[in-house]
Design a protein around this motif. Structure first.
Motif, PDB file in Angstrom:
ATOM      1  N   PHE A  26       0.804  -1.221   0.000  1.00 18.18           N
ATOM      2  CA  PHE A  26       0.000   0.000   0.000  1.00 18.18           C
ATOM      3  C   PHE A  26       0.845   1.283   0.000  1.00 18.18           C
ATOM      4  N   PHE A  27       2.136   1.168   0.257  1.00 16.16           N
ATOM      5  CA  PHE A  27       3.016   2.331   0.396  1.00 16.16           C
ATOM      6  C   PHE A  27       4.019   2.386  -0.745  1.00 16.16           C
ATOM      7  N   PHE A  28       4.490   3.595  -1.015  1.00 21.31           N
ATOM      8  CA  PHE A  28       5.626   3.742  -1.926  1.00 21.31           C
ATOM      9  C   PHE A  28       6.595   4.741  -1.324  1.00 21.31           C
ATOM     10  N   GLN A  29       7.861   4.579  -1.679  1.00 21.42           N
ATOM     11  CA  GLN A  29       8.916   5.411  -1.118  1.00 21.42           C
ATOM     12  C   GLN A  29       9.151   6.635  -1.991  1.00 21.42           C
ATOM     13  N   LYS A  30       9.455   7.733  -1.334  1.00 19.84           N
ATOM     14  CA  LYS A  30       9.799   8.975  -2.038  1.00 19.84           C
ATOM     15  C   LYS A  30      10.903   9.660  -1.255  1.00 19.84           C
ATOM     16  N   ASN A  31      11.857  10.198  -1.966  1.00 20.24           N
ATOM     17  CA  ASN A  31      12.927  10.975  -1.342  1.00 20.24           C
ATOM     18  C   ASN A  31      12.691  12.442  -1.630  1.00 20.24           C
ATOM     19  N   LEU A  32      12.866  13.261  -0.618  1.00 19.22           N
ATOM     20  CA  LEU A  32      12.789  14.711  -0.777  1.00 19.22           C
ATOM     21  C   LEU A  32      14.139  15.302  -0.420  1.00 19.22           C
ATOM     22  N   THR A  33      14.545  16.306  -1.170  1.00 22.56           N
ATOM     23  CA  THR A  33      15.752  17.036  -0.814  1.00 22.56           C
ATOM     24  C   THR A  33      15.351  18.205   0.085  1.00 22.56           C
ATOM     25  N   LYS A  34      16.314  18.737   0.777  1.00 27.89           N
ATOM     26  CA  LYS A  34      16.069  19.869   1.653  1.00 27.89           C
ATOM     27  C   LYS A  34      15.340  20.977   0.891  1.00 27.89           C
ATOM     28  N   LYS A  35      14.285  21.495   1.483  1.00 24.61           N
ATOM     29  CA  LYS A  35      13.438  22.575   0.957  1.00 24.61           C
ATOM     30  C   LYS A  35      12.489  22.136  -0.159  1.00 24.61           C
ATOM     31  N   GLN A  36      12.495  20.859  -0.524  1.00 30.85           N
ATOM     32  CA  GLN A  36      11.567  20.365  -1.541  1.00 30.85           C
ATOM     33  C   GLN A  36      10.189  20.188  -0.907  1.00 30.85           C
ATOM     34  N   PHE A  37       9.149  20.571  -1.643  1.00 29.37           N
ATOM     35  CA  PHE A  37       7.787  20.501  -1.118  1.00 29.37           C
ATOM     36  C   PHE A  37       7.184  19.112  -1.298  1.00 29.37           C
ATOM     37  N   LEU A  38       6.500  18.672  -0.266  1.00 33.74           N
ATOM     38  CA  LEU A  38       5.648  17.490  -0.343  1.00 33.74           C
ATOM     39  C   LEU A  38       4.236  17.936  -0.696  1.00 33.74           C
ATOM     40  N   LEU A  39       3.850  19.109  -0.187  1.00 38.12           N
ATOM     41  CA  LEU A  39       2.507  19.651  -0.402  1.00 38.12           C
ATOM     42  C   LEU A  39       2.591  21.166  -0.409  1.00 38.12           C
ATOM     43  N   ARG A  40       1.842  21.774  -1.316  1.00 43.47           N
ATOM     44  CA  ARG A  40       1.753  23.240  -1.363  1.00 43.47           C
ATOM     45  C   ARG A  40       0.316  23.662  -1.084  1.00 43.47           C
ATOM     46  N   GLU A  41       0.205  24.800  -0.435  1.00 40.22           N
ATOM     47  CA  GLU A  41      -1.119  25.362  -0.165  1.00 40.22           C
ATOM     48  C   GLU A  41      -1.908  25.436  -1.469  1.00 40.22           C
ATOM     49  N   GLY A  42      -3.182  25.031  -1.423  1.00 40.25           N
ATOM     50  CA  GLY A  42      -4.045  25.067  -2.596  1.00 40.25           C
ATOM     51  C   GLY A  42      -4.127  23.745  -3.338  1.00 40.25           C
ATOM     52  N   GLU A  43      -3.156  22.852  -3.109  1.00 38.84           N
ATOM     53  CA  GLU A  43      -3.223  21.522  -3.701  1.00 38.84           C
ATOM     54  C   GLU A  43      -4.085  20.629  -2.808  1.00 38.84           C
ATOM     55  N   VAL A  44      -4.571  19.541  -3.355  1.00 38.62           N
ATOM     56  CA  VAL A  44      -5.263  18.550  -2.532  1.00 38.62           C
ATOM     57  C   VAL A  44      -4.214  17.571  -2.032  1.00 38.62           C
ATOM     58  N   CYS A  45      -4.216  17.338  -0.729  1.00 34.77           N
ATOM     59  CA  CYS A  45      -3.257  16.416  -0.129  1.00 34.77           C
ATOM     60  C   CYS A  45      -3.620  14.993  -0.513  1.00 34.77           C
ATOM     61  N   ASN A  46      -2.750  14.348  -1.254  1.00 33.63           N
ATOM     62  CA  ASN A  46      -3.014  12.994  -1.728  1.00 33.63           C
ATOM     63  C   ASN A  46      -2.290  11.922  -0.935  1.00 33.63           C
ATOM     64  N   HIS A  47      -1.393  12.307  -0.044  1.00 35.82           N
ATOM     65  CA  HIS A  47      -0.581  11.316   0.652  1.00 35.82           C
ATOM     66  C   HIS A  47      -0.361  11.680   2.111  1.00 35.82           C
ATOM     67  N   PHE A  48      -0.220  10.643   2.916  1.00 33.57           N
ATOM     68  CA  PHE A  48       0.413  10.764   4.228  1.00 33.57           C
ATOM     69  C   PHE A  48       1.896  10.537   4.008  1.00 33.57           C
ATOM     70  N   ALA A  49       2.730  10.981   4.927  1.00 33.14           N
ATOM     71  CA  ALA A  49       4.160  10.685   4.880  1.00 33.14           C
ATOM     72  C   ALA A  49       4.583  10.194   6.254  1.00 33.14           C
ATOM     73  N   PHE A  50       5.590   9.339   6.302  1.00 35.71           N
ATOM     74  CA  PHE A  50       5.980   8.714   7.551  1.00 35.71           C
ATOM     75  C   PHE A  50       7.466   8.866   7.814  1.00 35.71           C
ATOM     76  N   GLU A  51       7.843   9.314   8.980  1.00 34.18           N
ATOM     77  CA  GLU A  51       9.218   9.286   9.479  1.00 34.18           C
ATOM     78  C   GLU A  51       9.121   9.394  10.985  1.00 34.18           C
ATOM     79  N   GLY A  52       8.530   8.395  11.562  1.00 36.39           N
ATOM     80  CA  GLY A  52       8.284   8.445  12.985  1.00 36.39           C
ATOM     81  C   GLY A  52       6.968   9.162  13.298  1.00 36.39           C
ATOM     82  N   TRP A  53       6.510   9.966  12.388  1.00 37.67           N
ATOM     83  CA  TRP A  53       5.245  10.689  12.509  1.00 37.67           C
ATOM     84  C   TRP A  53       4.522  10.582  11.184  1.00 37.67           C
ATOM     85  N   TRP A  54       3.232  10.737  11.233  1.00 36.65           N
ATOM     86  CA  TRP A  54       2.445  10.871  10.009  1.00 36.65           C
ATOM     87  C   TRP A  54       2.351  12.363   9.727  1.00 36.65           C
TER      88      TRP A  54
END
Length: 168
Positions: A26-54
């Motif tokens: 059910f999950f897929f991995q994604k890498n983000l670099t420093k300052k890269q956006f996972l979500l921007r205001e105005g977009e629909v949030c399509n994912h949870f993200a996990f690193e000890g927290w959701w």
């Protein structure tokens, strides 16, 4: 990453080996670099993200509405993402995950209530100390300006508090 997720889930609910194997689909991995956006205001949030927290704009994720939050990486990050559709399928296919998420939501509500009470009743120094005590490693990794924003304080106030505490 998936091993960490499964370990975290098993700290809260009894997840069988069979369900753990299925969970991975059910999950897929994604890498983000420093300052890269996972979500921007105005977009629909399509994912949870996990690193000890959701991490999510929960209203956007659940209600499929435009996000009010920006979520970006403050350091290079490895994430596990789950789409809304997979989240729905996951809770149907692995019923214990419904209980797991309920526990997370309860803990989140308690944390938000506590944060609101601390924010309303505490001095700036008490707010800062509470955050540092509850998350000492996070406090070391996050820029002071973000800590100030999180606490509803100015960066100058956080600097003054840190300097005062250093000399005590």
């Amino acid at each position: 990453m998936l091993r960490i997720l499964i370990k975290h889930i098993r700290q809260k609910v009894d997840l069988s080996e069979q369900d753990a194997a299925l969970l991975k689909t059910f999950f897929f991995q994604k890498n983000l670099t420093k300052k890269q956006f996972l979500l921007r205001e105005g977009e629909v949030c399509n994912h949870f993200a996990f690193e000890g927290w959701w991490i999510s704009d929960f209203n956007s994720f659940i209600n499929r509405e435009k996000a009010l939050l920006n979520i970006d990486a403050i350091e290079n990050s490895e994430l596990l993402l789950i789409s809304f559709e997979n989240y729905e399928r996951l809770t149907l296919k692995i019923p214990v995950m419904d209980r797991y998420f309920r526990i997370l939501y309860q803990n989140s509500l308690v944390t938000k209530d506590r944060r609101l009470m601390i924010s309303n009743k505490s001095t700036a120094e008490e707010k800062y100390l509470s955050m540092v005590r509850s998350s000492p490693e996070i406090a070391k990794r996050i820029p002071h300006s973000l800590i100030a924003s999180y606490l509803g304080l100015s960066p100058e106030t956080v600097s003054r508090i840190r300097k005062k505490l250093l000399f005590q």
